[in-house]
Design a protein around this motif. Structure first.
Motif, mmCIF file in Angstrom:
data_model
loop_
_atom_site.group_PDB
_atom_site.id
_atom_site.type_symbol
_atom_site.label_atom_id
_atom_site.label_comp_id
_atom_site.label_asym_id
_atom_site.label_seq_id
_atom_site.Cartn_x
_atom_site.Cartn_y
_atom_site.Cartn_z
ATOM 1 N N GLN A 13 0.836 -1.211 0.000
ATOM 2 C CA GLN A 13 0.000 0.000 0.000
ATOM 3 C C GLN A 13 0.866 1.255 0.000
ATOM 4 O O GLN A 13 0.564 2.233 -0.677
ATOM 5 N N GLN A 14 1.937 1.217 0.793
ATOM 6 C CA GLN A 14 2.839 2.376 0.836
ATOM 7 C C GLN A 14 3.448 2.632 -0.530
ATOM 8 O O GLN A 14 3.512 3.764 -1.001
ATOM 9 N N GLU A 16 2.348 1.617 -3.427
ATOM 10 C CA GLU A 16 1.320 2.021 -4.384
ATOM 11 C C GLU A 16 0.979 3.501 -4.207
ATOM 12 O O GLU A 16 0.940 4.263 -5.180
ATOM 13 N N SER A 17 0.784 3.927 -2.962
ATOM 14 C CA SER A 17 0.345 5.308 -2.793
ATOM 15 C C SER A 17 1.468 6.281 -3.126
ATOM 16 O O SER A 17 1.216 7.379 -3.640
ATOM 17 N N GLU A 18 2.718 5.866 -2.908
ATOM 18 C CA GLU A 18 3.847 6.702 -3.333
ATOM 19 C C GLU A 18 3.862 6.832 -4.859
ATOM 20 O O GLU A 18 4.053 7.927 -5.402
ATOM 21 N N LEU A 20 1.347 6.497 -6.963
ATOM 22 C CA LEU A 20 0.230 7.324 -7.422
ATOM 23 C C LEU A 20 0.560 8.803 -7.229
ATOM 24 O O LEU A 20 0.273 9.642 -8.096
ATOM 25 N N TYR A 21 1.185 9.099 -6.101
ATOM 26 C CA TYR A 21 1.584 10.488 -5.833
ATOM 27 C C TYR A 21 2.552 10.986 -6.909
ATOM 28 O O TYR A 21 2.396 12.095 -7.443
ATOM 29 N N VAL A 22 3.532 10.165 -7.260
ATOM 30 C CA VAL A 22 4.527 10.566 -8.257
ATOM 31 C C VAL A 22 3.867 10.736 -9.630
ATOM 32 O O VAL A 22 4.148 11.690 -10.359
ATOM 33 N N SER A 190 10.632 3.774 -8.176
ATOM 34 C CA SER A 190 11.992 3.838 -7.633
ATOM 35 C C SER A 190 12.210 2.920 -6.439
ATOM 36 O O SER A 190 13.218 2.227 -6.354
ATOM 37 N N ASN A 191 11.283 2.912 -5.507
ATOM 38 C CA ASN A 191 11.503 2.165 -4.267
ATOM 39 C C ASN A 191 10.984 0.730 -4.285
ATOM 40 O O ASN A 191 10.998 0.065 -3.256
ATOM 41 N N TYR B 75 18.066 -2.006 -0.902
ATOM 42 C CA TYR B 75 16.877 -2.616 -0.307
ATOM 43 C C TYR B 75 17.256 -3.984 0.197
ATOM 44 O O TYR B 75 17.887 -4.744 -0.529
ATOM 45 N N ARG B 244 -2.501 12.933 -1.703
ATOM 46 C CA ARG B 244 -2.035 11.967 -0.721
ATOM 47 C C ARG B 244 -2.287 12.568 0.658
ATOM 48 O O ARG B 244 -1.890 13.726 0.892
ATOM 49 N N SER B 285 -2.955 7.497 -0.931
ATOM 50 C CA SER B 285 -3.338 8.340 -2.067
ATOM 51 C C SER B 285 -4.774 8.014 -2.444
ATOM 52 O O SER B 285 -5.080 6.862 -2.743
#
Ligand code: GTP
Ligand code: MG
Lengths: 305, 415
Positions: A13-14, A16-18, A20-22, A190-191, B75, B244, B285
């Protein structure tokens, strides 16, 4: 006292939401962004996320396929049906056309690859279409030069990356300002690690080209990787024996430089188990990265994604 | 927390990249082909042994010079936790890249070369990490092999760093570990050379340290990124404000205010492509649909009406200056804050900070590259903010030079 709540957000979820933000920042900060779509799993996930980011409206990006002409037929079939499914516009920039127009010169010999030529085709497409940003599915865990990338990666008016002089990128405040003619590459994934991508594909039930799953294939061995002998794009030499094997692809790119791996993994669960146990990086199957110690960095400095 | 983001910090050559390489290598997080490539390169260069720093120093220029220039992200996961590592450069010239890596971290490993002890760059990085409100710090006293693994030296450095850190506020937790990144002592395996050290290895500490979330779940904040208006008959009146969540919790029915206009409405629906949500909190988001037709666009902020942020054209902030050109007094810059971009003029430089003593400098007020201090700015339009101490997202901004488009400063708003 109200009960103490924990607002748990899973890792997927983290991520994905990152992403979407980008993607939304990209739509907001640039006039005419393109989303680079190759039909490989990372670009598929990125396009999937783009559909989510702007739902129920359509994508505010043109999909751009830089086509080396050396495709697996499945990739093209998949590409066209996926693009239709998410209701996007697709633009194909062809390396063959760049060669025909004299913009790029085909490498010679049986090891010839069109990987480097892609940069010419990409930069021409950017200039023709006046794209000011290109979204790429590159991930920092893929490769040591990519490990140094920003989300918003500034490129000069030749499309070049200057890794020694990147803009600082603080928190999630992306600076997409540029002078006329300059460009950006943007990397929403990226992450993400290879594992995250597979877990997400399973969670979302995203359809994939069949090449990613185990199948019988005619292959031959070169420099330790198994190249495809069915499409005819890679030219086996007389001493390079063609064999039938149970294979799958861990990454999909140009046929001539994407190696297959021997694998019985026929489902997403199998693939996830295989990725968890892998001792080799996924880009180890990519001849384009093995050409020199800093092949990726060098290509990026020339304008590659 | 199942994900820990940490950054390295400390002066040039203190062994940050070697440590990350060692951590990855000893925890078996390196792929065979990566290791072979690094071995090949080390051999070619004539190194005595495999240089594990090459696992993060991936740029050609970094490998040639043996230093880190820009932050590398790595990572890895153990059965206990997932980690995102930012390995940052120690060289003062690249402070901006250190801040880039640290700005998204929850924990910092500050390395100190046991021979050199606490030096100016150690203090600069420790202070920056503190300004960014990284509340967990591991002080890794490295190169213990070069000081005979002497407990006395470790204690001496511990005391001098503790002394320095006593002047920092908001440090939640600080752990000292004597290590040799080169040989692996106390990184993943317990050292056999330092029986006097009873504490955890670095990896064990990273796996088990309790790190609370940096998300704010109290004051509800939603910077609008993009307005979704589908041009299709299927969604005739859809108008979704996407973004977000930057703080707090939003639920359908909540009374909200759109800033800076001040218009009020209620949340009708929290839309996602997977269906509506019962509630949304950071860092999710989503798209918010409101009951009323209100003029709202990118750069506005939707907040819950019961605890509004500050709305003002005057901001006081701590900044770190990155520009190669000094800050021009009364200069104009572009200020980017959440999804909002405004013009800003530097009104006053209050003071700069002496990195070694943490005292205020009030007689030399020119901000040069890597200077840290307090300024006030006046903006062309209202900014909607909280103190950085309350909310990292609504409390941070960057300054951009409108001529070069370069990011020239990072700002943290004071309460
Ligand atoms: N003897 C000894 N040498 C070490 C140790 N750790 C690192 N070194 C050496 O110190 C030098 C610098 O190491 P790096 O890891 O590149 O230092 P760094 O902190 O990453 O440097 P920058 O990123 O440029 O700031 C190298 O020659 C390492 O081999 C250690 O524990 N013992
Ligand atoms: Mg380093």
């Amino acid at each position: 006292m109200p009960p103490i709540r924990s607002y748990h957000v899973s890792l997927l979820q983290q991520l994905e939401s990152e992403a979407l933000y980008v993607l939304r920042e990209t739509a907001a900060q640039f006039r005419h962004p393109a989303l680079l779509f190759s039909g490989g799993k990372d670009s598929i996930v990125m396009a999937w996320l783009a559909r989510k980011a702007f739902h129920p409206a359509g994508l505010p990006f043109t999909l751009l396929h830089v086509d080396t002409g050396h495709n697996f037929p499945e990739t093209l079939t998949y590409r066209d049906s996926f693009v239709e499914q998410i209701g996007a516009r697709l633009l194909v920039a062809s390396v063959q056309e760049s060669i025909d127009r004299g913009r790029a010169v085909e490498e010679k010999g049986h090891r010839a690859s069109r990987n480097k030529l892609q940069t010419v085709t990409l930069l021409d497409a950017i200039a023709d279409q006046k794209f000011d940003a290109c979204l790429g599915g590159g991930r920092r865990d893929e490769e040591k030069a990519r490990a140094k990338e920003r989300f918003f990666s500034h490129r000069n008016d030749f499309g070049q990356w200057d890794p020694k002089n990147q803009r600082p990128e603080l928190w999630n405040l992306f600076n997409g300002r540029m002078h006329a003619g300059e460009q950006f590459r943007v990397f929403p994934l990226s992450n993400w690690t290879e594992m995250d991508v597979w877990l997400y594909i399973r969670q979302e039930n995203i359809p994939l080209p069949s090449l990613y799953f185990s199948h019988q294939r005619q292959v031959f061995q070169r420099d330790g990787s198994w190249l495809d002998a069915e499409t005819g794009f890679a030219q086996p030499q007389p001493e390079e024996l063609i064999q039938q094997k149970t294979m799958r692809f861990r990454t999909i790119g140009d046929v001539t430089c994407t190696g297959a791996v021997e694998s019985p993994a026929a489902s997403l669960d199998d693939i996830i188990a295989e990725v968890a146990a892998a001792r080799q990086t996924e880009r180890g199957t990519r001849a384009d990265d093995q050409r020199s110690e800093s092949a990726m960095e060098d290509r990026k400095k020339e304008g590659y994604f | 927390m199942d994900l820990l983001r940490f950054t390295t910090a400390g002066s040039v050559d203190d062994g940050k990249s070697t440590l990350i390489g060692r951590l990855l290598y000893d925890s078996k997080s390196i792929f065979e082909d990566q290791l072979e490539a690094v071995e090949r390169f080390s051999r070619k260069r004539g190194d005595e042994r495999v240089d594990l720093a090459l696992l993060t120093d991936g740029l050609r220029a970094e490998r040639e010079q043996g230093i880190t220039i820009d932050v590398a992200y790595r990572y890895f996961a153990t059965p206990r936790r997932k980690f995102i590592i930012a390995d940052t450069p120690g060289h003062i010239q690249y402070t901006r890249n250190m801040v880039t890596g640290a700005s998204t971290a929850n924990l910092a490993i500050i390395l100190i070369d046991a021979r050199k002890g606490v030096i100016e760059q150690t203090c600069r990085h420790a202070f920056l990490a503190n300004l960014l409100r990284i509340q967990h710090v591991v002080v890794a006293v490295n190169k213990m092999d070069l000081v005979d693994f002497a407990e006395a030296r470790f204690e001496e450095i511990k005391e001098s760093f503790t002394n320095f850190a006593s002047r920092l506020d908001n440090l939640v937790e600080m752990t000292f570990i004597p290590i040799s990144a080169l040989q692996g002592d106390n990184v993943v395996e317990k050292s056999t050379h330092m029986p006097w050290y009873q504490g955890p290895t670095l990896l064990y500490h990273l796996e088990t340290v309790y790190v609370g979330t940096t998300e704010n779940h109290v004051e509800a904040r939603f910077p609008v990124q993009w307005v979704i208006r589908p041009q299709s008959g299927q969604w005739p009146d859809f108008r979704g404000f996407s973004g977000r969540v930057a703080g707090g919790v939003f639920k359908p029915g909540d009374a909200v205010t759109v800033l800076p206009s001040g218009f009020q409405s209620k949340i009708k629906e929290i839309h996602t492509s997977d269906g509506p949500l019962e509630e949304a909190y950071s860092p999710l988001s989503v798209s918010l649909l409101l009951e009323d037709e209100i003029d709202t666009s990118r750069g506005d902020m939707i907040v819950k009406s019961n605890n509004p942020p500050q709305v003002s054209q005057d901001i006081e902030a701590m900044i770190c200056w990155f520009g190669e050109q000094p800050m021009s007094p009364r200069g104009r810059y572009v200020l980017r804050h959440t999804t909002r971009e405004v013009q800003a003029v530097i009104k006053e430089v209050r003071y700069k900070v002496n990195i070694n003593t943490l005292h205020k400098i009030e007689d030399d007020l020119e901000f040069r590259m890597n200077d840290i201090g307090c300024i006030s700015v006046r903006t062309s339009a209202p900014v909607i903010f909280d103190a950085y101490a309350k909310n990292r997202i609504t409390g941070s901004f960057i300054l951009i030079d409108a001529g070069t488009n370069e990011t020239v400063a990072a700002g943290m708003i004071r309460g």
